[in-house]
Design an enzyme around this catalytic site. Structure first.
Site, short mmCIF file in Angstrom:
data_model
loop_
_atom_site.label_atom_id
_atom_site.label_comp_id
_atom_site.label_asym_id
_atom_site.label_seq_id
_atom_site.Cartn_x
_atom_site.Cartn_y
_atom_site.Cartn_z
NE ARG A 77 7.59 8.39 -10.80
CZ ARG A 77 7.62 7.14 -11.24
NH1 ARG A 77 8.09 6.88 -12.43
NH2 ARG A 77 7.16 6.17 -10.48
N GLY A 108 14.10 3.08 -16.79
CA GLY A 108 13.17 2.44 -17.72
C GLY A 108 13.02 3.27 -18.98
CG ASP A 132 5.55 -0.52 -14.10
OD1 ASP A 132 5.18 -0.90 -12.99
OD2 ASP A 132 5.63 0.68 -14.43
CG MET A 211 1.94 -0.20 -8.11
SD MET A 211 3.54 0.48 -7.62
CE MET A 211 3.03 1.66 -6.39
NE ARG A 213 4.70 3.22 -16.42
CZ ARG A 213 5.70 3.77 -17.06
NH1 ARG A 213 5.79 5.09 -17.11
NH2 ARG A 213 6.61 3.06 -17.66
CD GLU A 262 -0.67 1.37 -11.18
OE1 GLU A 262 -0.87 1.89 -10.07
OE2 GLU A 262 0.40 1.48 -11.79
O1 F6P Z 1 6.61 2.64 -12.87
C1 F6P Z 1 6.64 2.07 -11.59
C2 F6P Z 1 5.39 2.41 -10.81
O2 F6P Z 1 5.48 1.78 -9.56
C3 F6P Z 1 4.08 2.08 -11.50
O3 F6P Z 1 3.74 0.72 -11.42
C4 F6P Z 1 3.14 2.99 -10.77
O4 F6P Z 1 2.03 3.32 -11.57
C5 F6P Z 1 3.98 4.21 -10.52
O5 F6P Z 1 5.33 3.81 -10.60
C6 F6P Z 1 3.72 4.86 -9.19
O6 F6P Z 1 4.58 5.95 -9.10
P1 F6P Z 1 4.75 6.84 -7.80
O7 F6P Z 1 5.30 5.98 -6.72
O8 F6P Z 1 5.68 7.91 -8.21
O9 F6P Z 1 3.39 7.31 -7.48
#
Ligand code: F6P
Length: 406
Positions: A77, A108, A132, A211, A213, A262
């Site tokens: 990331r 993304g 997402d 999930m 976001r 979430e």
């Molecule tokens: O952006 C994709 C996603 O799966 C979101 O839906 C979620 O909030 C986030 O990434 C979780 O990220 P990680 O797996 O890095 O905690």
């Protein structure tokens, strides 16, 4: 063009390998070498992180299996900031040393913004992905009512968020689902269906967290699994209304299945599940997670009346249970639709590079009864917006998708 690079960045999806495979397949046809860059932008910055040749002799390597989830290239990331000249130079000089003449970034909104830093020095194309489905290019529509923020100064009492206003101005907006979304909806909807039978058997309330976001697309997609209620981040949660509706549902079927995103928010726009303080006789308690917060409201408001008094052997805390589906939504094999879309976008990304496009986004839209490939010029978005934002649901999309249990 003789050699291109490809990387995956941001959170993974089940369809990343399909995009890589689609790109490599098209590159094989065009006799272009493809170098796989390991661990996204951060791998490029670390000279110890190697690269891989994905098509020696223009044949895809056997490890590249489009049906396999995750990414054989690894992802991170970390992004490159447009102001960080030194880092940009390091990234570009690594790509130059590799003899890469164009770069495909699979990602993304974060990846697209990161790409802005290097696109001046090297042709780059984004092959979109995100479970997402919130890439800021989606869903041409009027400004989303969900993006209204209270504003006492305005005669209407509200205004739209800046990102939403800018998006409204944008005529290039397109309508397509990002690869990874369909699979995650499939997994989430299946979870909803599976949880229903056990909730029904034991006359319980299940609160399932998905999930997404700040975007409710995945939660809304679980409608395929027919939950009794869906809560999305774009519509502030009114605890009283939730309790009333749950009581109505219990009245007719004795159990309930609720899907919560979430990122759900309260009326003030605060994240409902991040840290929610609910007072009890002993003082303040903090609950974490959206589903947990909704569960606690139900335990407090209806738990006693509905469960404890009627069913002496089961506590409300057990009878109202919550589950986060979590990373199962991002893992495993892609469903066929995702695999098809993802590989098409990979192939299109190569074509865009070969056409000499700089800073483009590959898209595949369903229009007039067929699939249409269309590259979108990301520099125009960047020049207009500065930053490309993730996109919430639009009101009309939400309204169309709404359903009531029979
Ligand atoms: O952006 C994709 C996603 O799966 C979101 O839906 C979620 O909030 C986030 O990434 C979780 O990220 P990680 O797996 O890095 O905690």
């Amino acid at each position: 063009m003789k050699r291109i690079g490809i990387l995956t960045a941001g959170g993974d999806t089940p369809a990343l390998n399909a995009t890589i495979a689609g790109a490599v397949e098209r590159a094989n046809q065009l006799r272009i070498e493809v170098i796989g860059l390991i661990k996204g932008y951060s791998g490029l910055l670390n000279p110890e992180v190697p690269h891989v040749h994905l098509n020696p002799l223009f044949q895809s390597i056997p490890e590249l299996d489009a049906a396999r989830g995750g990414t054989i290239l690894g992802a991170s990331r970390d992004y490159v900031s447009a102001d960080d000249r030194e880092t940009i130079e390091r990234v570009v000089s690594r790509l130059n040393r590799l003899g890469v003449e164009g770069l495909i970034c699979i990602g993304g909104d974060g990846t697209l913004n990161g790409m802005q830093a290097i696109c001046e020095s090297l042709p780059t194309v984004l092959a979109p992905k995100t479970i997402d489905n919130d890439l800021g290019l989606n869903y041409a529509d009027e400004p989303s009512e969900f993006s209204r923020v209270p504003d006492e100064q305005s005669p209407k009492g509200y205004r739209y968020t800046k990102a939403e206003e800018r998006r409204f101005e944008l005529e290039e907006m397109v309508n397509f689902a990002t690869p990874g979304y369909a699979t995650s909806v499939f997994v989430a909807a299946q979870n909803v269906q599976r949880i229903r039978t056990t909730a029904e058997s034991h006359r319980r309330i299940a609160v399932i967290e998905v999930m997404g976001r700040d975007c409710g697309m995945i939660a809304l997609g679980t409608a395929f699994g027919q939950p009794d209620m869906i809560l999305v981040p774009e519509v502030p949660v009114d605890p009283e209304a939730v309790v009333t509706r749950v009581l109505e549902i219990l009245d007719c079927q004795k159990h309930a299945v609720i899907c919560v995103s979430e990122g759900i928010k309260d009326a003030q726009g605060h994240n409902f599940g991040a840290v929610r303080t609910v007072k009890d006789p002993a003082g303040n308690i903090q609950y974490s997670g959206a589903a947990e917060a909704v569960k606690q409201i139900l335990v407090e408001q209806i738990g006693d009346a509905f469960f404890t008094r009627k069913r002496r052997n089961e506590s409300a805390d057990a009878a109202i249970f919550c589950r986060k589906i979590g990373h199962t939504q991002r893992g495993g094999r892609p469903i066929r639709f995702d695999r098809f879309q993802a590989s098409q976008l990979g192939g299109e990304a190569v074509d865009l590079l070969v056409e000499g496009r700089h800073n483009y986004v590959a898209t595949l839209q369903y229009r007039d009864g067929g699939f249409v490939h269309e590259g979108i010029d990301a520099s125009r978005l960047r020049d207009r917006w500065g930053v490309i934002h993730a996109r919430p649901l639009s009101r009309s999309f939400y309204d169309e998708a709404r359903f009531r249990p029979s």
